[in-house]
Design an enzyme around this catalytic site. Sequence first.
Site, PDB file in Angstrom:
ATOM      1  N   LYS A 196       9.143   8.762   0.926  1.00 50.74           N
ATOM      2  CA  LYS A 196       8.108   7.768   0.383  1.00 50.74           C
ATOM      3  C   LYS A 196       8.033   8.331  -1.242  1.00 50.74           C
ATOM      4  CE  LYS A 196       3.182   6.326  -0.065  1.00 50.74           C
ATOM      5  NZ  LYS A 196       2.126   6.409   0.717  1.00 50.74           N
ATOM      6  N   LYS A 255      10.740   3.666   1.277  1.00 49.97           N
ATOM      7  CA  LYS A 255       9.488   3.277   0.518  1.00 49.97           C
ATOM      8  C   LYS A 255       9.388   3.594  -0.872  1.00 49.97           C
ATOM      9  CE  LYS A 255       4.579   2.702   0.399  1.00 49.97           C
ATOM     10  NZ  LYS A 255       3.338   3.253   0.880  1.00 49.97           N
TER      11      LYS A 255
HETATM   12  C1  PBG Z   1      -1.341   5.353   1.019  1.00 48.29           C
HETATM   13  C2  PBG Z   1      -0.423   4.263   1.337  1.00 48.29           C
HETATM   14  C3  PBG Z   1       0.068   3.769   0.108  1.00 48.29           C
HETATM   15  C4  PBG Z   1       0.841   2.741   0.335  1.00 48.29           C
HETATM   16  C5  PBG Z   1       0.662   2.963   1.993  1.00 48.29           C
HETATM   17  N1  PBG Z   1       0.043   3.863   2.240  1.00 48.29           N
HETATM   18  C6  PBG Z   1      -0.192   3.969  -1.296  1.00 48.29           C
HETATM   19  C7  PBG Z   1      -0.339   5.231  -1.911  1.00 48.29           C
HETATM   20  O1  PBG Z   1       0.575   6.211  -1.526  1.00 48.29           O
HETATM   21  O2  PBG Z   1      -0.858   5.394  -2.930  1.00 48.29           O
HETATM   22  C8  PBG Z   1       1.270   1.749  -0.335  1.00 48.29           C
HETATM   23  C9  PBG Z   1       1.795   0.318   0.026  1.00 48.29           C
HETATM   24  C10 PBG Z   1       1.996  -0.854  -0.804  1.00 48.29           C
HETATM   25  O3  PBG Z   1       2.106  -0.555  -1.947  1.00 48.29           O
HETATM   26  O4  PBG Z   1       2.106  -1.850  -0.307  1.00 48.29           O
HETATM   27  N2  PBG Z   1      -1.264   6.459   2.057  1.00 48.29           N
END
Ligand code: PBG
Length: 330
Positions: A196, A255
């Site tokens: 991520k 992601k």
């Molecule tokens: C938070 C989380 C995020 C997303 C999924 N879980 C945002 C972040 O890490 O700030 C992003 C998903 C998206 O942008 O569609 N744990």
Amino acid sequence: MFPLQRGRRLRTNESIRSIVRETSLSAADFMFPMFITEGENYKSEISSMPGIFRRSIDLTVTEVLELFDLGIRAVNIYVKVNDDLKDNTGKEAWNDNGLMQQAIKAIKNACPGMIVMPDVALDPYSIYGHDGIIENGDIENDKTNEALVKMAVSHAKAGADFVAPSDMMDGRILRLRQGLDAAGFQNVGIMSYSAKYASAFYGPFRDALDSAPKTATIEVPKDKKTYQMDYANRIEAIKEALYDVEEGADIVMVKPGIAYLDIVREVKNAVNIPVAVFHVSGEYAMIKAAAEKGWLDHDKIMMEQLMCIKRAGATLISTYFAKEAALLLK
Ligand code: PBG
């Protein structure tokens, strides 16, 4: 070699193209991310994500039944809790009667066949909008892991099929696996957000949950770069995915999606478990905005992006387009 070989022969008409097509899409490839909030018979559209709503539990259930009818078999769920439930420990996250836990129960009760994958991360419960507990200006990794285990066990008790840790703490997959097993939840799976990246594509999601990192009276990191990955890195993604496999992940995730398809392919080649891709909020918002202006053909761009994510190696795709794409496929 030309003229013996003519690539265009296989592109002559749609029938020929369809028999040599290497990749296909179906509704079961999609997971739908859903935002849940307090209230009853309540929904409000997220301004940076046209067509996507925060819904109360009752309306979430109605939507889940529609998704199931369309062939969608998994939802990723996120909650927006009231500010007075937020603190630096995230303890509301493992309240067995919390919003997430109630939502899991309600969905599984109404639609047992829908695979429910609650998000495991502290940011919706953190007054600072971070995915972990903050001490001395940094996220305390191991204490955060302990909190995540309590959270995941509480989700499992509520009936979650999988838990989906999205926080990027070190060792959390091992701790979650051990914690779930110790609590008797050997069959609850883990979909790990393994690679991520610290991405600006999450902006609209943070609007949806009001979970962006905030300024505070104590020293807090201004962004998530000490835990989410540097988007300049490739080898690190493979390392993270391989650790997660060893630690017990059932599914690994990359992601965001479209800008990271090189990573998807490499992770796919490196692991022997399913790879999920999150086609994130900012990617959704870009297509919606361009389509609204009449600059791009919405449906064609949507299907092209989803197909390309699948071609890159995704076994499943978490996408805000899940419902629209499933409708189109039907
Ligand atoms: C938070 C989380 C995020 C997303 C999924 N879980 C945002 C972040 O890490 O700030 C992003 C998903 C998206 O942008 O569609 N744990």
